[in-house]
Design an enzyme around this catalytic site. Structure first.
Site, PDB file in Angstrom:
ATOM      1  N   ASP A 228       0.814  -1.219   0.000  1.00  0.00           N
ATOM      2  CA  ASP A 228       0.000   0.000   0.000  1.00  0.00           C
ATOM      3  C   ASP A 228       0.850   1.271   0.000  1.00  0.00           C
ATOM      4  O   ASP A 228       0.433   2.303   0.550  1.00  0.00           O
ATOM      5  CB  ASP A 228      -0.954   0.019   1.199  1.00  0.00           C
ATOM      6  CG  ASP A 228      -2.011  -1.071   1.105  1.00  0.00           C
ATOM      7  OD1 ASP A 228      -2.389  -1.426  -0.021  1.00  0.00           O
ATOM      8  OD2 ASP A 228      -2.448  -1.565   2.159  1.00  0.00           O
ATOM      9  N   ALA A 229       2.026   1.214  -0.619  1.00  0.00           N
ATOM     10  CA  ALA A 229       2.908   2.377  -0.616  1.00  0.00           C
ATOM     11  C   ALA A 229       3.357   2.770  -2.016  1.00  0.00           C
ATOM     12  O   ALA A 229       4.289   3.552  -2.176  1.00  0.00           O
ATOM     13  CB  ALA A 229       4.133   2.106   0.258  1.00  0.00           C
TER      14      ALA A 229
END
Length: 284
Positions: A228-229
């Site tokens: 999620d980055a």
């Protein structure tokens, strides 16, 4: 609509890029129908996206690529020249939640997304009837939590067999292996609620409700090895009040997730998203 070529460029910024590219296209009979440019002063990089009418071009796509290659090398460009009449092939991955998947299928069925969807892959069998109603093959690939590698090998084989260009995680609740993230860098799109990292784990909307948040939203991003980055493509929020229950927030959160994912995918399909490092330039 007549076929168009799309020229997308990112390179170190310097004088003469626009003039060189524009003169090259005009000298080959190319008419620029849409032009987007951005110079990032903080990084010293230049970004460009042109749509080119093919009406008066006397060169094929491959011939045009070959002719442009020396210019690209002289400016140290990362670039692509593609034919907009050849849609990207998209694999949709899902688990049990249907809202993002059903929304994308509806938009595809309504010709709102310029792509081909040759398959849907899921680690559960719950959504099969909905997908097959759209005449799209549904592949159930269960994932053993104690040994996930066989499932991911099967999934990679399906992706290869269907000649997939872009993978969309439409609420697919498994973490992709690093090798797949690397192989399809900037071609795997995910959606998640914007509470991360504030409300990690299960039931994020219920956690947010307990904290009395005033905004909820969603983030569409490219998938990288770091969970999620990855580079962000699109985000949106909606305002809520103390009158909204946790169930209200789930419903409204799903609405914004659908919108943001569809918008991010459409921009990707139209080559409007340029990735530089962990950031994006989006010519929306």
């Amino acid at each position: 609509m007549e076929p168009r070529y799309r020229l997308v460029i990112s390179c170190p910024d310097r004088v003469g890029i626009v003039a060189m590219v524009s003169n090259f296209l005009s000298s080959h009979g190319g008419s620029i129908t849409e032009a987007s440019q951005h110079s990032d002063s903080s990084s010293g990089w230049f970004f460009m996206r042109y749509e080119i009418s093919t009406r008066n071009l006397s060169y094929s796509l491959e011939e045009l690529r070959e002719s442009f290659s020396p210019i690209a090398q002289s400016f140290n460009m990362n670039w692509s020249l593609t034919d907009s009449s050849k849609p990207k092939r998209v694999a949709l991955l899902a688990s049990k939640q249907a809202h993002c998947l059903s929304d994308l299928l509806y938009r595809y069925h309504s010709n709102e997304l310029d792509c081909e969807i040759p398959c849907v892959i899921s680690n559960h069998d719950d959504l099969r009837s909905m997908v097959e109603w759209h005449d799209i093959p549904y592949h159930h690939v269960p994932v053993d939590k104690n040994d996930k590698e066989p499932a991911f090998r099967a999934m990679e084989q399906l992706i290869e067999e269907h000649q997939i260009d872009t993978i969309v995680l439409a609420r697919y609740m498994q973490i992709l292996p690093p090798a797949l993230c690397e192989q399809y860098a900037s071609r795997v799109i995910n959606i998640h609620h914007s509470f991360l990292p504030s409300f990690v784990g299960a039931r994020p909307y219920h956690q947010a409700h307990e904290r009395g948040v005033k905004l909820i939203g969603a983030t569409c991003h490219y998938v990288t090895e770091e969970l999620d980055a990855g580079p962000i493509i699109d985000q949106d929020v909606i305002r809520i009040t103390h009158n909204d229950s946790a169930e209200d927030m789930v419903r409204q959160g799903r609405d914004v997730e659908k919108t943001v994912l569809a918008r991010g995918l459409r921009w990707h399909l139209e080559d409007r998203v340029l990735v530089h490092g962990n950031k994006t330039v989006v010519f929306a």
